[in-house]
Design an enzyme around this catalytic site. Structure first.
Site, PDB file in Angstrom:
ATOM      1  N   LYS A  74     109.884  35.250  45.126  1.00 41.06           N
ATOM      2  CA  LYS A  74     110.791  34.323  45.820  1.00 41.06           C
ATOM      3  C   LYS A  74     110.371  32.895  45.494  1.00 41.06           C
ATOM      4  O   LYS A  74     109.169  32.588  45.453  1.00 41.06           O
ATOM      5  CB  LYS A  74     110.716  34.578  47.332  1.00 41.06           C
ATOM      6  CG  LYS A  74     111.720  33.789  48.167  1.00 41.06           C
ATOM      7  CD  LYS A  74     111.620  34.187  49.649  1.00 41.06           C
ATOM      8  CE  LYS A  74     112.685  33.500  50.503  1.00 41.06           C
ATOM      9  NZ  LYS A  74     112.600  33.907  51.940  1.00 41.06           N
ATOM     10  N   SER A 149     117.077  35.308  53.915  1.00 41.97           N
ATOM     11  CA  SER A 149     117.080  34.325  52.862  1.00 41.97           C
ATOM     12  C   SER A 149     116.523  34.814  51.530  1.00 41.97           C
ATOM     13  O   SER A 149     116.779  34.195  50.495  1.00 41.97           O
ATOM     14  CB  SER A 149     116.281  33.098  53.315  1.00 41.97           C
ATOM     15  OG  SER A 149     114.917  33.422  53.486  1.00 41.97           O
ATOM     16  N   SER A 173     114.097  37.516  57.038  1.00 42.92           N
ATOM     17  CA  SER A 173     114.490  37.233  55.652  1.00 42.92           C
ATOM     18  C   SER A 173     114.007  38.207  54.588  1.00 42.92           C
ATOM     19  O   SER A 173     114.432  38.102  53.439  1.00 42.92           O
ATOM     20  CB  SER A 173     114.035  35.840  55.254  1.00 42.92           C
ATOM     21  OG  SER A 173     114.963  34.906  55.732  1.00 42.92           O
TER      22      SER A 173
HETATM   23  N1  GLN Z   1     118.050  33.894  58.856  1.00 47.16           N
HETATM   24  C1  GLN Z   1     116.993  33.336  59.646  1.00 47.16           C
HETATM   25  C2  GLN Z   1     117.068  31.832  59.592  1.00 47.16           C
HETATM   26  O1  GLN Z   1     117.982  31.346  59.039  1.00 47.16           O
HETATM   27  C3  GLN Z   1     115.661  33.836  59.166  1.00 47.16           C
HETATM   28  C4  GLN Z   1     115.211  33.174  57.950  1.00 47.16           C
HETATM   29  C5  GLN Z   1     113.894  33.677  57.451  1.00 47.16           C
HETATM   30  O2  GLN Z   1     113.390  34.699  57.894  1.00 47.16           O
HETATM   31  N2  GLN Z   1     113.322  32.909  56.553  1.00 47.16           N
HETATM   32  O3  GLN Z   1     116.243  31.148  60.099  1.00 47.16           O
END
Ligand code: GLN
Length: 472
Positions: A74, A149, A173
């Site tokens: 990532k 994400s 995410s």
């Molecule tokens: N979707 C969640 C957010 O927007 C979690 C994101 C993540 O785990 N990095 O914060």
């Protein structure tokens, strides 16, 4: 071939690492134009590294447990000399002077990094549509999102670009995109994997974890990256639990709790609940004792998270000031330079989080919002602890539904936030959780169920996950 098979074949000299890497690079060349899992490929470095692995094998040296296994990273993980953008304009052109600890550990285990994968900008989002460099598409259906994400990493594994990938999970995410792409994704116990070199979003919640096609591969990758690191002050000093130790144990006699608050959460597609109940039945058939359990404070998880995570983000992202990293938009004076750099460099969602977080932390509102959210966090932990007095592991859905269409949720941030309703409680508690593909929806798209465990319960968590995988 799975990562376990590749590593075995490369270590025994049966297969060359160069061939393995070439095959995966070919697949990427053929198909990533339509998926856009990668932001940056390091093909030359990967082939060079693979050649070194082959030389080691020829010389009788064991290159390690991930010998010759391609891994996608990532793009919020620092890679020395290799662009690291967090999918943000503000970091465009920045090349970190050091490797994240997980990146060094992968290299030491013989793995071969293929490149950097797409994400929602600074890991804020659930669809990978918040990337400044364009969205990733779900390999199962290019009109749909891969989740987020870590959507690029999930899609890379689902498309066969790499058997393994790393992501980060602050509120879901890793697990949510794993569910939407039909792969395994795990968030480890907070502190089990070093965050050194992971670009911070919300430091008290962020954890790096594995994506893989199989539970055994995810466990193998986690065992390689887990363990104390003096460079991360929140890294746990104790010896890490083995993720692989329980894989073959089955679940006879284990007590598994089906979490009421997760199966009745707002906005769940009934098909996801149905798959979760089938998973519970499968565990029961395999000898586990399954019962409903309540984790009452979990219903406040989403609200607490959207105060705590933005609050921490507003502080962490203060460092992007046009002076130290990446983009600088010139201005007449330093204030104008800051304002222009941050206005041009950050996307809409990142700005929204910075504003929310700054508000939640401001004098006069701190106790009402941030302080209250921290109390909720403690309640969630206590409620999980009570559940683990009676159960070895817990079960629930991962995401509220299958992969949704690109653009379907971009105009309404709150609908997008609801994607994490089932994953966030584990982040707030600091506990591990893994998403395992479990059936499909009416449209044939993959769905996932989640196995949750207490802190450092990775052995039992993967034990249950392996049983679920085998029962499909
Ligand atoms: N979707 C969640 C957010 O927007 C979690 C994101 C993540 O785990 N990095 O914060």
């Amino acid at each position: 071939m799975t990562a376990v098979e590749i590593a075995g074949a490369v270590r025994s000299g049966e297969h060359s690492a160069v061939e393995v890497v070439e095959e995966h690079l070919e697949r990427i060349a053929r198909r990533d134009g339509g998926v856009h899992a990668f932001l940056h490929l390091t093909a030359d470095a990967a082939l060079e590294r693979a050649a070194q692995v082959d030389e080691a094998v020829a010389a009788g040296i064991d290159p390690g447990p991930l010998a010759g296994v391609p891994v996608a990273l990532k793009d919020n993980l620092c890679t020395r000399g290799v662009p690291t953008t967090c999918a943000s304009r503000i970091l465009e052109g920045w090349r970190p002077p050091y490797d994240a600890t997980v990146v060094s550990r992968l290299a030491a285990a013989g793995a071969v990094a293929l490149g950097k994968t797409n994400l929602d900008e600074f890991a804020m989002g659930s669809s990978t549509e918040n990337s400044a460099f364009g969205p990733t598409r779900n390999p199962h259906d290019p009109t749909r999102v891969p989740g987020g994400s870590s959507g690029g990493s999930a899609a890379a594994v689902a498309a066969g670009f790499a058997p393994l990938a790393l992501g980060s999970d602050t509120g879901g995410s890793i697990r949510q995109p794993a569910a939407l792409c039909g792969v395994v994704g795990a968030k480890p116990t907070y502190g089990l994997v070093s965050r050194y070199g992971l670009i911070a979003f919300a430091s008290s919640l962020d954890q790096i974890g594995p994506f893989a096609e199989t539970v055994a591969d995810a466990a193998l990758l986690l065992d390689v990256i887990a363990g104390h690191d003096p460079a991360d002050s929140t890294s746990l000093p104790s010896a890490p639990p083995s993720a692989r130790a329980g894989l073959d144990r089955g679940v006879e006699g284990l007590r598994v709790g089906l979490v009421t608050e997760l199966t009745t959460a707002e906005g769940l597609d009934p098909q996801v609940v149905a798959r979760t109940r089938e998973a519970a039945d499968a565990l029961e058939a395999a000898g586990a004792k399954v019962d409903e359990v309540s984790v009452p404070a979990a219903v406040y998880g989403l609200s607490a998270y959207y105060l705590i995570a933005p609050a921490e983000a507003s502080s962490n992202l203060a460092r992007y000031d046009g002076v130290r990293y990446g983009l600088r938009a010139p201005g007449a004076d330093i204030t104008e330079m800051y304002v222009r750099t941050r206005t041009e460099g950050f996307g809409a969602e990142v700005k929204r989080r910075i504003m929310l977080g700054t508000y939640a932390l401001s004098a006069g509102y701190y106790d009402a919002y941030y302080g209250k959210a921290q109390k909720v966090r403690t309640r969630i932990l206590e409620d999980f602890d009570a559940a683990y007095q009676r159960f070895d592991a817990l079960l629930g859905p991962t995401a509220p539904g299958g992969a949704f269409a690109l653009g379907a949720k971009t105009t309404d941030p709150l609908t997008m936030y609801l994607n994490d309703v089932c994953t966030i409680p584990s982040n707030l508690a600091g506990h591990p959780a893994v998403s395992v593909p479990y059936g499909v929806d009416a449209g044939g798209l993959p769905l996932g169920v989640q196995v949750l465990a207490p802190a450092l319960g990775e052995t039992v968590m993967f034990q249950v996950a392996a049983t679920l995988e085998a029962s499909r």
